[in-house]
Design an enzyme around this catalytic site. Sequence first.
Site, PDB file in Angstrom:
ATOM      1  N   LYS A   1      10.245   4.488   5.264  1.00 23.87           N
ATOM      2  CA  LYS A   1      10.838   5.618   4.184  1.00 23.87           C
ATOM      3  C   LYS A   1      11.894   6.552   4.772  1.00 23.87           C
ATOM      4  O   LYS A   1      12.067   6.305   6.472  1.00 23.87           O
ATOM      5  CB  LYS A   1       9.554   6.568   3.728  1.00 23.87           C
TER       6      LYS A   1
HETATM    7  C1  LIG Z   1       5.750   3.774  -0.197  1.00 24.51           C
HETATM    8  C2  LIG Z   1       5.387   4.204  -1.678  1.00 24.51           C
HETATM    9  C3  LIG Z   1       4.290   4.739  -2.203  1.00 24.51           C
HETATM   10  C4  LIG Z   1       3.256   4.814  -0.924  1.00 24.51           C
HETATM   11  O1  LIG Z   1       3.318   5.764  -0.164  1.00 24.51           O
HETATM   12  P1  LIG Z   1       2.277   5.705   1.382  1.00 24.51           P
HETATM   13  O2  LIG Z   1       2.776   6.977   1.881  1.00 24.51           O
HETATM   14  O3  LIG Z   1       2.371   4.332   1.862  1.00 24.51           O
HETATM   15  O4  LIG Z   1       1.053   5.830   0.511  1.00 24.51           O
HETATM   16  C5  LIG Z   1       4.008   5.177  -3.361  1.00 24.51           C
HETATM   17  N1  LIG Z   1       5.132   5.039  -4.117  1.00 24.51           N
HETATM   18  C6  LIG Z   1       6.432   4.246  -3.844  1.00 24.51           C
HETATM   19  C7  LIG Z   1       7.319   4.270  -4.912  1.00 24.51           C
HETATM   20  C8  LIG Z   1       6.419   3.810  -2.614  1.00 24.51           C
HETATM   21  O5  LIG Z   1       7.751   3.339  -2.417  1.00 24.51           O
END
Ligand SMILES: *Cc1c(COP(=O)(O)O)cnc(C)c1O
Length: 392
Positions: A191
Amino acid sequence: MAKHTGLEGFLVFGAPDIQQPEIDEVTDTMASGWLGTGPKVARFERDFAAYKGLSADHVAAVNSCTAALHVSMIAAGIGPGDEVITTPMTFCATVNAIIHAGATPVLADVDPLTMNIDPDAVATSITPRTRAILPVHFAGRPCDMDALMALSDRHGLKVIEDAAHAIETEYHGRKAGTFGDFGCFSFYVTKNVATGEGGMVTARDEADIHRIKTLALHGMTKDAWHRFGDKGFRHYQVVEAGFKYNMMDLQAAIGIHQLQRVERGWQRRREIWNRYQNAFAGLPVTRPADPEPNTRHGFHLYTLLVDEARCGVSRDHFLEAMTARRIGVGVHYLSIAEHPYYREHFGWRSCDYPAAERIGCQTVSLPLSPKLTDSDVEQVIDAVQSTLEKRG
Ligand SMILES: *Cc1c(COP(=O)(O)O)cnc(C)c1O
Protein backbone atom coordinates in the site's frame (compact mmCIF):
# COMPACT_ATOMS: atom_id res chain seq x y z
CA MET A 1 17.34 -2.09 -12.71
CA ALA A 2 17.06 -1.11 -9.04
CA LYS A 3 18.19 -3.72 -6.54
CA HIS A 4 14.77 -4.33 -5.03
CA THR A 5 14.93 -7.81 -3.76
CA GLY A 6 16.69 -11.09 -3.57
CA LEU A 7 14.79 -12.06 -6.72
CA GLU A 8 17.62 -11.35 -9.14
CA GLY A 9 16.46 -9.00 -11.86
CA PHE A 10 12.76 -9.48 -11.13
CA LEU A 11 10.70 -6.32 -10.75
CA VAL A 12 8.57 -7.18 -7.73
CA PHE A 13 5.00 -5.88 -7.90
CA GLY A 14 4.19 -3.41 -5.12
CA ALA A 15 7.66 -3.33 -3.58
CA PRO A 16 7.66 -1.04 -0.52
CA ASP A 17 10.05 1.91 -0.44
CA ILE A 18 11.86 1.38 2.88
CA GLN A 19 14.59 3.88 3.73
CA GLN A 20 17.12 4.47 6.49
CA PRO A 21 14.86 6.56 8.81
CA GLU A 22 12.41 3.62 9.13
CA ILE A 23 15.29 1.24 9.81
CA ASP A 24 16.75 3.56 12.47
CA GLU A 25 13.34 4.04 14.12
CA VAL A 26 12.76 0.28 14.28
CA THR A 27 16.23 -0.18 15.80
CA ASP A 28 15.43 2.55 18.33
CA THR A 29 12.17 0.78 19.21
CA MET A 30 13.99 -2.52 19.67
CA ALA A 31 16.60 -0.85 21.89
CA SER A 32 13.89 0.89 23.95
CA GLY A 33 12.46 -2.50 24.87
CA TRP A 34 8.91 -1.25 24.22
CA LEU A 35 7.75 -3.22 21.20
CA GLY A 36 4.00 -3.23 21.74
CA THR A 37 1.36 -0.50 21.63
CA GLY A 38 2.94 2.62 23.08
CA PRO A 39 4.34 6.08 22.37
CA LYS A 40 5.16 5.42 18.70
CA VAL A 41 1.64 4.27 17.94
CA ALA A 42 0.35 7.42 19.65
CA ARG A 43 2.69 9.53 17.50
CA PHE A 44 1.71 7.73 14.31
CA GLU A 45 -1.96 8.35 15.15
CA ARG A 46 -1.29 12.07 15.73
CA ASP A 47 0.68 12.33 12.49
CA PHE A 48 -1.95 10.46 10.46
CA ALA A 49 -4.74 12.58 11.95
CA ALA A 50 -2.79 15.74 11.06
CA TYR A 51 -2.30 14.50 7.48
CA LYS A 52 -6.06 13.98 7.21
CA GLY A 53 -6.80 17.36 8.86
CA LEU A 54 -8.39 15.66 11.87
CA SER A 55 -7.72 15.87 15.59
CA ALA A 56 -6.06 12.83 17.13
CA ASP A 57 -9.23 11.70 18.92
CA HIS A 58 -10.79 10.91 15.53
CA VAL A 59 -8.30 8.17 14.60
CA ALA A 60 -7.32 4.76 15.96
CA ALA A 61 -4.42 2.62 14.77
CA VAL A 62 -5.09 -1.10 14.36
CA ASN A 63 -3.16 -4.04 12.94
CA SER A 64 -4.84 -4.18 9.50
CA CYS A 65 -7.48 -2.57 7.33
CA THR A 66 -9.47 -5.79 7.66
CA ALA A 67 -9.54 -5.21 11.44
CA ALA A 68 -10.42 -1.55 10.83
CA LEU A 69 -13.41 -2.57 8.69
CA HIS A 70 -14.55 -5.19 11.20
CA VAL A 71 -14.49 -2.92 14.27
CA SER A 72 -16.04 -0.04 12.31
CA MET A 73 -18.92 -2.28 11.40
CA ILE A 74 -19.43 -3.25 15.05
CA ALA A 75 -19.13 0.35 16.23
CA ALA A 76 -21.73 1.27 13.59
CA GLY A 77 -24.10 -1.16 15.31
CA ILE A 78 -24.22 -3.50 12.32
CA GLY A 79 -24.93 -7.17 13.00
CA PRO A 80 -27.07 -10.18 12.13
CA GLY A 81 -30.07 -9.42 9.94
CA ASP A 82 -28.47 -6.27 8.51
CA GLU A 83 -27.41 -5.80 4.91
CA VAL A 84 -24.34 -3.85 3.85
CA ILE A 85 -23.96 -2.79 0.21
CA THR A 86 -20.49 -2.95 -1.28
CA THR A 87 -18.66 -3.36 -4.59
CA PRO A 88 -17.67 -6.56 -6.39
CA MET A 89 -14.45 -4.82 -7.52
CA THR A 90 -12.52 -5.13 -4.26
CA PHE A 91 -10.28 -7.33 -2.19
CA CYS A 92 -12.08 -10.14 -0.37
CA ALA A 93 -11.31 -8.54 3.03
CA THR A 94 -14.01 -5.92 2.40
CA VAL A 95 -16.69 -8.57 2.09
CA ASN A 96 -15.27 -10.83 4.81
CA ALA A 97 -15.42 -7.96 7.33
CA ILE A 98 -19.16 -7.62 6.66
CA ILE A 99 -19.61 -11.35 7.16
CA HIS A 100 -17.54 -11.37 10.38
CA ALA A 101 -19.75 -8.61 11.79
CA GLY A 102 -22.64 -11.07 11.30
CA ALA A 103 -24.24 -9.01 8.52
CA THR A 104 -25.07 -9.93 4.93
CA PRO A 105 -23.05 -8.41 2.09
CA VAL A 106 -24.98 -7.18 -0.95
CA LEU A 107 -23.11 -6.33 -4.15
CA ALA A 108 -23.84 -3.33 -6.35
CA ASP A 109 -22.04 -3.29 -9.71
CA VAL A 110 -19.39 -0.74 -10.64
CA ASP A 111 -19.36 2.04 -13.19
CA PRO A 112 -17.35 0.59 -16.11
CA LEU A 113 -15.28 3.77 -16.55
CA THR A 114 -14.37 4.64 -12.96
CA MET A 115 -14.52 1.03 -11.75
CA ASN A 116 -16.07 2.44 -8.55
CA ILE A 117 -19.43 1.41 -7.08
CA ASP A 118 -22.27 2.86 -9.17
CA PRO A 119 -24.62 4.96 -7.00
CA ASP A 120 -27.59 3.96 -9.21
CA ALA A 121 -26.83 0.29 -8.59
CA VAL A 122 -26.59 1.05 -4.87
CA ALA A 123 -29.98 2.78 -4.97
CA THR A 124 -31.67 -0.24 -6.55
CA SER A 125 -30.04 -2.60 -4.00
CA ILE A 126 -31.44 -0.82 -0.93
CA THR A 127 -33.98 -2.86 1.05
CA PRO A 128 -35.61 -2.33 4.46
CA ARG A 129 -32.70 -4.33 5.93
CA THR A 130 -29.93 -2.16 4.46
CA ARG A 131 -27.92 -0.48 7.20
CA ALA A 132 -24.76 0.72 5.51
CA ILE A 133 -22.89 1.44 2.29
CA LEU A 134 -19.26 0.32 2.08
CA PRO A 135 -17.66 2.06 -0.93
CA VAL A 136 -14.06 1.29 -1.97
CA HIS A 137 -12.02 4.06 -3.59
CA PHE A 138 -10.70 1.70 -6.24
CA ALA A 139 -7.06 2.19 -7.29
CA GLY A 140 -7.10 5.50 -5.38
CA ARG A 141 -9.85 7.05 -7.53
CA PRO A 142 -12.51 8.61 -5.27
CA CYS A 143 -16.04 7.24 -5.43
CA ASP A 144 -18.93 9.55 -6.32
CA MET A 145 -19.30 10.63 -2.69
CA ASP A 146 -21.95 13.31 -3.39
CA ALA A 147 -24.31 10.67 -4.73
CA LEU A 148 -23.45 8.09 -2.07
CA MET A 149 -23.81 10.55 0.83
CA ALA A 150 -27.15 11.71 -0.62
CA LEU A 151 -28.34 8.08 -0.59
CA SER A 152 -27.06 7.67 2.96
CA ASP A 153 -28.96 10.79 4.08
CA ARG A 154 -32.15 9.81 2.29
CA HIS A 155 -32.23 6.26 3.66
CA GLY A 156 -30.50 6.76 7.04
CA LEU A 157 -27.57 4.51 6.15
CA LYS A 158 -24.12 4.45 7.73
CA VAL A 159 -21.17 4.92 5.38
CA ILE A 160 -17.91 3.06 5.96
CA GLU A 161 -15.24 3.99 3.40
CA ASP A 162 -12.70 1.33 2.45
CA ALA A 163 -9.84 3.73 1.82
CA ALA A 164 -7.13 1.04 1.59
CA HIS A 165 -6.01 2.53 -1.76
CA ALA A 166 -6.81 6.10 -0.90
CA ILE A 167 -4.54 7.68 1.74
CA GLU A 168 -3.80 10.67 -0.55
CA THR A 169 -7.17 10.72 -2.33
CA GLU A 170 -9.44 13.77 -2.27
CA TYR A 171 -12.90 14.44 -3.64
CA HIS A 172 -14.16 18.01 -4.13
CA GLY A 173 -11.51 19.33 -1.77
CA ARG A 174 -12.18 16.82 0.98
CA LYS A 175 -10.01 13.87 1.99
CA ALA A 176 -11.06 10.27 1.46
CA GLY A 177 -12.07 8.58 4.69
CA THR A 178 -13.63 11.75 6.12
CA PHE A 179 -16.99 11.59 4.29
CA GLY A 180 -18.60 8.64 5.98
CA ASP A 181 -19.05 7.64 9.60
CA PHE A 182 -15.81 5.66 9.30
CA GLY A 183 -12.77 5.52 7.03
CA CYS A 184 -10.53 2.43 6.96
CA PHE A 185 -6.90 2.51 5.77
CA SER A 186 -4.31 -0.19 5.11
CA PHE A 187 -0.56 -0.15 5.65
CA TYR A 188 -0.02 -3.59 4.13
CA VAL A 189 3.33 -3.99 2.30
CA THR A 190 1.99 -3.04 -1.13
CA LYS A 191 0.00 0.00 0.00
CA ASN A 192 0.94 3.67 -0.34
CA VAL A 193 2.16 3.81 3.27
CA ALA A 194 3.52 0.46 4.44
CA THR A 195 4.16 -0.88 7.94
CA GLY A 196 4.20 -4.56 6.91
CA GLU A 197 0.79 -5.12 8.45
CA GLY A 198 -1.24 -2.25 9.81
CA GLY A 199 -4.36 -0.18 9.53
CA MET A 200 -6.12 2.96 10.74
CA VAL A 201 -9.71 3.92 11.42
CA THR A 202 -10.92 7.49 11.11
CA ALA A 203 -14.32 8.29 12.58
CA ARG A 204 -16.56 11.33 12.47
CA ASP A 205 -17.65 10.70 16.07
CA GLU A 206 -15.07 10.64 18.89
CA ALA A 207 -17.21 8.21 20.88
CA ASP A 208 -16.84 5.70 18.04
CA ILE A 209 -13.03 5.96 18.24
CA HIS A 210 -13.21 5.39 21.98
CA ARG A 211 -15.30 2.25 21.40
CA ILE A 212 -12.97 1.08 18.62
CA LYS A 213 -9.89 1.43 20.83
CA THR A 214 -11.61 -0.72 23.42
CA LEU A 215 -12.78 -3.28 20.84
CA ALA A 216 -9.29 -3.47 19.31
CA LEU A 217 -7.69 -4.47 22.63
CA HIS A 218 -9.80 -7.30 24.11
CA GLY A 219 -12.59 -4.96 25.21
CA MET A 220 -10.34 -3.67 28.00
CA THR A 221 -10.82 -0.15 29.33
CA LYS A 222 -7.15 0.91 29.53
CA ASP A 223 -4.41 -0.01 27.13
CA ALA A 224 -1.19 -1.63 28.28
CA TRP A 225 0.78 1.55 27.80
CA HIS A 226 -1.32 3.24 30.48
CA ARG A 227 -1.39 0.15 32.65
CA PHE A 228 2.34 -0.43 32.79
CA GLY A 229 3.52 3.15 32.44
CA ASP A 230 5.11 5.20 35.19
CA LYS A 231 1.81 6.82 36.24
CA GLY A 232 1.10 4.14 38.83
CA PHE A 233 -0.55 0.77 38.51
CA ARG A 234 -4.04 0.74 37.03
CA HIS A 235 -6.51 -2.10 37.02
CA TYR A 236 -8.31 -2.74 33.77
CA GLN A 237 -11.88 -3.85 33.30
CA VAL A 238 -13.26 -5.84 30.41
CA VAL A 239 -16.39 -4.09 29.21
CA GLU A 240 -17.07 -6.19 26.10
CA ALA A 241 -15.69 -9.21 24.25
CA GLY A 242 -13.15 -7.43 22.10
CA PHE A 243 -10.50 -8.47 19.61
CA LYS A 244 -6.70 -8.49 19.36
CA TYR A 245 -6.38 -5.78 16.74
CA ASN A 246 -3.87 -3.34 18.26
CA MET A 247 -0.91 -1.94 16.33
CA MET A 248 2.62 -2.36 17.75
CA ASP A 249 5.21 0.40 18.18
CA LEU A 250 7.44 -1.70 15.90
CA GLN A 251 4.91 -1.18 13.10
CA ALA A 252 4.27 2.49 13.93
CA ALA A 253 8.05 3.09 13.84
CA ILE A 254 7.97 2.24 10.14
CA GLY A 255 4.74 4.14 9.51
CA ILE A 256 5.91 7.42 11.03
CA HIS A 257 8.64 7.78 8.40
CA GLN A 258 6.62 6.30 5.55
CA LEU A 259 3.97 8.93 6.26
CA GLN A 260 6.55 11.72 6.19
CA ARG A 261 7.32 10.74 2.58
CA VAL A 262 3.72 10.07 1.53
CA GLU A 263 3.49 13.10 -0.76
CA ARG A 264 6.83 12.39 -2.41
CA GLY A 265 5.71 8.82 -3.09
CA TRP A 266 2.42 10.11 -4.50
CA GLN A 267 4.23 12.50 -6.85
CA ARG A 268 6.50 9.75 -8.12
CA ARG A 269 3.57 7.39 -8.69
CA ARG A 270 1.68 10.15 -10.50
CA GLU A 271 4.70 10.66 -12.75
CA ILE A 272 4.87 6.93 -13.56
CA TRP A 273 1.08 6.74 -14.02
CA ASN A 274 1.21 9.61 -16.54
CA ARG A 275 4.22 8.06 -18.30
CA TYR A 276 2.20 4.85 -18.76
CA GLN A 277 -0.87 6.80 -19.95
CA ASN A 278 1.18 8.45 -22.70
CA ALA A 279 3.16 5.37 -23.66
CA PHE A 280 0.10 3.14 -24.13
CA ALA A 281 -2.07 5.65 -26.02
CA GLY A 282 -1.56 3.88 -29.35
CA LEU A 283 -2.06 0.32 -28.13
CA PRO A 284 -5.29 -1.66 -28.48
CA VAL A 285 -5.80 -1.68 -24.69
CA THR A 286 -8.15 0.30 -22.47
CA ARG A 287 -6.26 2.69 -20.23
CA PRO A 288 -7.63 4.07 -16.96
CA ALA A 289 -9.97 7.05 -17.33
CA ASP A 290 -8.34 10.37 -16.54
CA PRO A 291 -8.97 11.55 -12.97
CA GLU A 292 -12.31 13.37 -12.59
CA PRO A 293 -12.23 17.17 -12.27
CA ASN A 294 -11.90 18.55 -8.75
CA THR A 295 -10.59 15.25 -7.39
CA ARG A 296 -7.20 13.96 -6.40
CA HIS A 297 -6.49 10.42 -7.52
CA GLY A 298 -4.37 8.39 -5.09
CA PHE A 299 -2.53 6.60 -7.94
CA HIS A 300 -2.35 3.37 -5.97
CA LEU A 301 -2.82 1.10 -9.01
CA TYR A 302 -2.32 1.50 -12.74
CA THR A 303 -4.57 -0.98 -14.50
CA LEU A 304 -4.95 -1.84 -18.19
CA LEU A 305 -7.84 -3.79 -19.69
CA VAL A 306 -6.66 -6.46 -22.12
CA ASP A 307 -9.58 -7.49 -24.33
CA GLU A 308 -8.55 -10.58 -26.28
CA ALA A 309 -10.78 -9.64 -29.23
CA ARG A 310 -8.93 -6.33 -29.65
CA CYS A 311 -5.43 -7.34 -28.52
CA GLY A 312 -5.14 -10.81 -30.01
CA VAL A 313 -3.77 -11.85 -26.62
CA SER A 314 -5.74 -13.10 -23.66
CA ARG A 315 -5.34 -11.35 -20.32
CA ASP A 316 -3.84 -14.49 -18.81
CA HIS A 317 -1.37 -14.81 -21.68
CA PHE A 318 -0.44 -11.16 -21.12
CA LEU A 319 0.23 -11.89 -17.43
CA GLU A 320 2.45 -14.83 -18.42
CA ALA A 321 4.32 -12.80 -21.01
CA MET A 322 5.03 -9.98 -18.54
CA THR A 323 6.22 -12.43 -15.89
CA ALA A 324 8.47 -14.10 -18.48
CA ARG A 325 9.96 -10.65 -19.09
CA ARG A 326 10.74 -10.51 -15.34
CA ILE A 327 8.05 -7.99 -14.52
CA GLY A 328 5.71 -8.58 -11.58
CA VAL A 329 2.08 -7.87 -12.43
CA GLY A 330 -1.16 -8.09 -10.45
CA VAL A 331 -4.90 -8.62 -10.94
CA HIS A 332 -7.14 -6.20 -9.04
CA TYR A 333 -9.58 -7.87 -8.96
CA LEU A 334 -11.49 -10.86 -10.14
CA SER A 335 -15.10 -9.93 -9.39
CA ILE A 336 -16.00 -10.91 -5.82
CA ALA A 337 -18.96 -12.81 -7.30
CA GLU A 338 -16.52 -15.24 -9.01
CA HIS A 339 -15.30 -16.81 -5.76
CA PRO A 340 -16.81 -20.14 -4.75
CA TYR A 341 -17.44 -19.33 -1.09
CA TYR A 342 -19.60 -16.29 -1.87
CA ARG A 343 -21.37 -18.00 -4.74
CA GLU A 344 -22.34 -20.88 -2.50
CA HIS A 345 -23.39 -18.78 0.49
CA PHE A 346 -25.07 -15.84 -1.20
CA GLY A 347 -26.10 -17.32 -4.54
CA TRP A 348 -24.16 -14.65 -6.43
CA ARG A 349 -23.56 -15.06 -10.15
CA SER A 350 -20.89 -12.96 -11.79
CA CYS A 351 -23.18 -12.24 -14.75
CA ASP A 352 -25.38 -10.24 -12.34
CA TYR A 353 -22.51 -7.75 -12.05
CA PRO A 354 -21.47 -7.52 -15.69
CA ALA A 355 -19.17 -4.49 -15.43
CA ALA A 356 -17.15 -6.07 -12.60
CA GLU A 357 -17.16 -9.42 -14.38
CA ARG A 358 -15.69 -7.93 -17.54
CA ILE A 359 -13.08 -5.85 -15.71
CA GLY A 360 -12.13 -8.91 -13.64
CA CYS A 361 -11.49 -10.93 -16.80
CA GLN A 362 -9.46 -8.21 -18.55
CA THR A 363 -7.60 -6.26 -15.90
CA VAL A 364 -3.84 -6.21 -15.32
CA SER A 365 -2.01 -4.03 -12.79
CA LEU A 366 1.45 -2.79 -13.73
CA PRO A 367 4.19 -1.96 -11.20
CA LEU A 368 3.68 1.51 -9.72
CA SER A 369 6.01 1.59 -6.71
CA PRO A 370 7.79 4.91 -6.09
CA LYS A 371 10.92 2.77 -5.90
CA LEU A 372 10.86 2.21 -9.66
CA THR A 373 13.71 3.93 -11.48
CA ASP A 374 13.14 5.57 -14.86
CA SER A 375 14.80 2.61 -16.51
CA ASP A 376 12.51 0.17 -14.61
CA VAL A 377 9.55 2.13 -15.98
CA GLU A 378 10.94 1.99 -19.51
CA GLN A 379 11.43 -1.73 -19.12
CA VAL A 380 7.76 -2.16 -18.13
CA ILE A 381 6.69 -0.04 -21.11
CA ASP A 382 8.87 -2.05 -23.52
CA ALA A 383 7.46 -5.30 -22.22
CA VAL A 384 3.85 -4.12 -22.59
CA GLN A 385 4.49 -2.77 -26.08
CA SER A 386 6.29 -5.82 -27.38
CA THR A 387 3.72 -8.22 -25.88
CA LEU A 388 0.86 -6.37 -27.54
CA GLU A 389 2.46 -5.24 -30.80
CA LYS A 390 3.66 -8.69 -31.67
CA ARG A 391 0.06 -9.88 -31.56
CA GLY A 392 -2.14 -6.84 -32.00
C1 LIG B 1 -5.45 -4.32 1.04
C2 LIG B 1 -6.91 -4.11 1.09
C3 LIG B 1 -7.68 -4.43 2.23
C4 LIG B 1 -7.12 -5.17 3.39
O1 LIG B 1 -6.08 -4.50 4.00
P1 LIG B 1 -5.22 -5.27 5.11
O2 LIG B 1 -4.48 -4.14 5.78
O3 LIG B 1 -4.31 -6.20 4.39
O4 LIG B 1 -6.16 -5.96 6.03
C5 LIG B 1 -9.02 -4.12 2.22
N1 LIG B 1 -9.60 -3.54 1.15
C6 LIG B 1 -8.91 -3.24 0.04
C7 LIG B 1 -9.61 -2.59 -1.10
C8 LIG B 1 -7.55 -3.54 -0.04
O5 LIG B 1 -6.86 -3.28 -1.15
